[in-house]
Design an enzyme around this catalytic site. Structure first.
Site, PDB file in Angstrom:
ATOM      1  CE  LYS A  22      26.342 -72.950 -27.002  1.00 40.12           C
ATOM      2  NZ  LYS A  22      25.840 -71.993 -28.026  1.00 40.12           N
ATOM      3  NE  ARG A  94      30.578 -69.743 -24.162  1.00 38.18           N
ATOM      4  CZ  ARG A  94      29.405 -69.261 -24.496  1.00 38.18           C
ATOM      5  NH1 ARG A  94      29.293 -68.435 -25.484  1.00 38.18           N
ATOM      6  NH2 ARG A  94      28.351 -69.575 -23.814  1.00 38.18           N
ATOM      7  NE  ARG A 133      18.226 -66.738 -26.757  1.00 37.15           N
ATOM      8  CZ  ARG A 133      19.483 -67.137 -26.608  1.00 37.15           C
ATOM      9  NH1 ARG A 133      19.745 -68.422 -26.464  1.00 37.15           N
ATOM     10  NH2 ARG A 133      20.462 -66.265 -26.629  1.00 37.15           N
ATOM     11  NE  ARG A 166      20.923 -64.389 -23.517  1.00 33.53           N
ATOM     12  CZ  ARG A 166      21.685 -65.447 -23.786  1.00 33.53           C
ATOM     13  NH1 ARG A 166      21.253 -66.655 -23.514  1.00 33.53           N
ATOM     14  NH2 ARG A 166      22.879 -65.292 -24.323  1.00 33.53           N
ATOM     15  NE  ARG A 177      25.643 -63.846 -27.716  1.00 32.55           N
ATOM     16  CZ  ARG A 177      24.370 -64.242 -27.709  1.00 32.55           C
ATOM     17  NH1 ARG A 177      23.406 -63.380 -28.013  1.00 32.55           N
ATOM     18  NH2 ARG A 177      24.056 -65.473 -27.418  1.00 32.55           N
TER      19      ARG A 177
HETATM   20  P1  AP5 Z   1      19.253 -71.869 -27.606  1.00 34.56           P
HETATM   21  O1  AP5 Z   1      19.081 -73.310 -27.243  1.00 34.56           O
HETATM   22  O2  AP5 Z   1      18.894 -70.857 -26.580  1.00 34.56           O
HETATM   23  O3  AP5 Z   1      20.716 -71.636 -28.216  1.00 34.56           O
HETATM   24  P2  AP5 Z   1      22.135 -71.633 -27.525  1.00 34.56           P
HETATM   25  O4  AP5 Z   1      23.061 -72.385 -28.421  1.00 34.56           O
HETATM   26  O5  AP5 Z   1      22.029 -72.106 -26.104  1.00 34.56           O
HETATM   27  O6  AP5 Z   1      22.459 -70.100 -27.622  1.00 34.56           O
HETATM   28  P3  AP5 Z   1      22.972 -69.040 -26.548  1.00 34.56           P
HETATM   29  O7  AP5 Z   1      22.783 -67.694 -27.161  1.00 34.56           O
HETATM   30  O8  AP5 Z   1      22.320 -69.228 -25.198  1.00 34.56           O
HETATM   31  O9  AP5 Z   1      24.421 -69.404 -26.457  1.00 34.56           O
HETATM   32  P4  AP5 Z   1      25.548 -68.477 -26.163  1.00 34.56           P
HETATM   33  O10 AP5 Z   1      26.539 -69.545 -26.130  1.00 34.56           O
HETATM   34  O11 AP5 Z   1      25.883 -67.350 -27.004  1.00 34.56           O
HETATM   35  O12 AP5 Z   1      25.039 -67.700 -24.833  1.00 34.56           O
HETATM   36  P5  AP5 Z   1      25.334 -67.963 -23.301  1.00 34.56           P
HETATM   37  O13 AP5 Z   1      24.139 -67.636 -22.534  1.00 34.56           O
HETATM   38  O14 AP5 Z   1      25.994 -69.281 -23.088  1.00 34.56           O
HETATM   39  O15 AP5 Z   1      18.361 -71.610 -28.925  1.00 34.56           O
HETATM   40  C1  AP5 Z   1      18.266 -70.327 -29.494  1.00 34.56           C
HETATM   41  C2  AP5 Z   1      16.856 -70.103 -30.073  1.00 34.56           C
HETATM   42  O16 AP5 Z   1      16.639 -71.033 -31.148  1.00 34.56           O
HETATM   43  C3  AP5 Z   1      15.707 -70.353 -29.062  1.00 34.56           C
HETATM   44  O17 AP5 Z   1      14.704 -69.414 -29.301  1.00 34.56           O
HETATM   45  C4  AP5 Z   1      15.223 -71.777 -29.392  1.00 34.56           C
HETATM   46  O18 AP5 Z   1      13.853 -71.904 -29.127  1.00 34.56           O
HETATM   47  C5  AP5 Z   1      15.511 -71.878 -30.894  1.00 34.56           C
HETATM   48  N1  AP5 Z   1      15.924 -73.239 -31.291  1.00 34.56           N
HETATM   49  C6  AP5 Z   1      16.767 -74.084 -30.631  1.00 34.56           C
HETATM   50  N2  AP5 Z   1      16.922 -75.228 -31.332  1.00 34.56           N
HETATM   51  C7  AP5 Z   1      16.182 -75.093 -32.478  1.00 34.56           C
HETATM   52  C8  AP5 Z   1      15.949 -75.958 -33.599  1.00 34.56           C
HETATM   53  N3  AP5 Z   1      16.515 -77.162 -33.703  1.00 34.56           N
HETATM   54  N4  AP5 Z   1      15.158 -75.475 -34.582  1.00 34.56           N
HETATM   55  C9  AP5 Z   1      14.587 -74.241 -34.500  1.00 34.56           C
HETATM   56  N5  AP5 Z   1      14.758 -73.388 -33.443  1.00 34.56           N
HETATM   57  C10 AP5 Z   1      15.548 -73.815 -32.443  1.00 34.56           C
HETATM   58  O19 AP5 Z   1      26.494 -66.850 -23.027  1.00 34.56           O
HETATM   59  C11 AP5 Z   1      26.176 -65.485 -22.922  1.00 34.56           C
HETATM   60  C12 AP5 Z   1      27.429 -64.684 -22.631  1.00 34.56           C
HETATM   61  O20 AP5 Z   1      28.017 -65.111 -21.380  1.00 34.56           O
HETATM   62  C13 AP5 Z   1      28.565 -64.796 -23.656  1.00 34.56           C
HETATM   63  O21 AP5 Z   1      28.387 -63.943 -24.761  1.00 34.56           O
HETATM   64  C14 AP5 Z   1      29.778 -64.415 -22.779  1.00 34.56           C
HETATM   65  O22 AP5 Z   1      29.847 -63.016 -22.578  1.00 34.56           O
HETATM   66  C15 AP5 Z   1      29.450 -65.064 -21.452  1.00 34.56           C
HETATM   67  N6  AP5 Z   1      29.989 -66.440 -21.368  1.00 34.56           N
HETATM   68  C16 AP5 Z   1      29.269 -67.573 -21.274  1.00 34.56           C
HETATM   69  N7  AP5 Z   1      30.085 -68.647 -21.207  1.00 34.56           N
HETATM   70  C17 AP5 Z   1      31.353 -68.170 -21.260  1.00 34.56           C
HETATM   71  C18 AP5 Z   1      32.640 -68.796 -21.242  1.00 34.56           C
HETATM   72  N8  AP5 Z   1      32.796 -70.132 -21.151  1.00 34.56           N
HETATM   73  N9  AP5 Z   1      33.740 -67.986 -21.338  1.00 34.56           N
HETATM   74  C19 AP5 Z   1      33.614 -66.656 -21.415  1.00 34.56           C
HETATM   75  N10 AP5 Z   1      32.425 -66.004 -21.430  1.00 34.56           N
HETATM   76  C20 AP5 Z   1      31.303 -66.755 -21.357  1.00 34.56           C
END
Ligand code: AP5
Length: 226
Positions: A22, A94, A133, A166, A177
């Site tokens: 994402k 979410r 990552r 991270r 998660r």
């Molecule tokens: P990446 O693009 O970083 O993936 P992502 O889907 O953004 O994953 P995240 O881990 O950032 O999402 P998340 O939703 O768990 O974490 P967030 O920070 O929002 O890609 C991942 C890896 O794959 C990278 O190394 C990339 O290079 C590689 N890649 C990407 N695309 C690829 C492809 N096509 N092919 C190969 N490799 C690829 O949330 C963190 C925490 O914050 C949560 O756990 C929660 O505690 C809190 N939080 C955030 N939002 C909320 C909410 N709305 N409500 C409650 N708590 C929340």
């Protein structure tokens, strides 16, 4: 604007499990579409780094791989969305209560969503993506040690800043998660399906192929709603 009309603009929700890509796609598409990327995880990590009351409250949930409580997130996101008419919501909503709060906010602002993009992936791939990552904490840009390494190990190609793993990308926290995604976030798939907004994308493909698939799907949705 008369009733029924709405402001033009790209307004997307990116939905999918941790590691689905994402953030990677939101950065690319924000660059090409002019929409602002609003990434809840990045905003929360910024609050945590700055030791704000919100950051301190969110920290224990994030470190445990749990979702942060809805009321904190909704308040934070209302402030972040205000003033923008083109945005990519990366990581919000979410939960169903967050989605309902977003619906109410966007109805008030006259800014309906164009599409909710669901990133469909294979579970084994997610673990490999997240545990490899590397993240620039200042800008949110990510790399992968195997599939997308930086030119110089540990250093961002763009701004020369440090790249880190991270804390919540440790395998045991990634597993938690994924459980949170299944029990709280996956319910948004039928929710947005029922609203006619859901667009499914095969997120297992290479990054540029996923980008092209999203761009094509968004163009079709825009043609449909205009
Ligand atoms: P990446 O693009 O970083 O993936 P992502 O889907 O953004 O994953 P995240 O881990 O950032 O999402 P998340 O939703 O768990 O974490 P967030 O920070 O929002 O890609 C991942 C890896 O794959 C990278 O190394 C990339 O290079 C590689 N890649 C990407 N695309 C690829 C492809 N096509 N092919 C190969 N490799 C690829 O949330 C963190 C925490 O914050 C949560 O756990 C929660 O505690 C809190 N939080 C955030 N939002 C909320 C909410 N709305 N409500 C409650 N708590 C929340």
């Amino acid at each position: 604007m008369t009733p029924g009309e709405h402001a033009p603009g790209v307004r997307l929700v990116f939905l999918g499990p941790p590691g689905a890509g994402k953030g990677t796609q939101a950065q690319v598409l924000a660059g090409t579409s002019g929409a602002v990327q609003i990434a809840t995880g990045d905003i929360l990590r910024r609050h945590r780094r700055d030791r704000t009351p919100l950051g301190l409250e969110a920290q224990s949930f994030m470190d445990a791989g749990k979702l942060v409580p809805d009321d904190l997130i909704v308040r934070m996101m209302e402030a972040e969305i205000a003033g923008h008419d083109s945005f990519i919501l990366d990581g919000f909503p979410r939960t169903v209560p967050q989605a309902e709060a977003l619906d109410a906010l966007l109805a008030r602002l006259g800014l309906p969503l164009v599409a909710v993009v669901l990133f469909e992936t294979d579970r084994a791939e997610l673990m490999a993506r997240l545990t490899g990552r590397l993240t620039n904490e200042r800008t949110g840009r990510t790399y992968h040690v195997v599939t997308d390494p930086p030119k110089v190990a540990g250093v961002d190609d763009d701004d020369g800043g440090p790249l880190v793993t991270r804390p919540d990308d440790r395998p045991e926290t990634v597993a938690k998660r994924l459980v949170e995604y299944d029990s709280l976030t996956a319910a948004l798939v039928p929710y947005y399906g029922a609203h006619g907004l859901l667009v499914r994308i095969d997120a297992m493909q290479a990054v540029p192929t996923v980008t092209a698939a999203i761009e094509g799907a968004v163009r079709r949705r825009e043609a449909h709603v205009s």
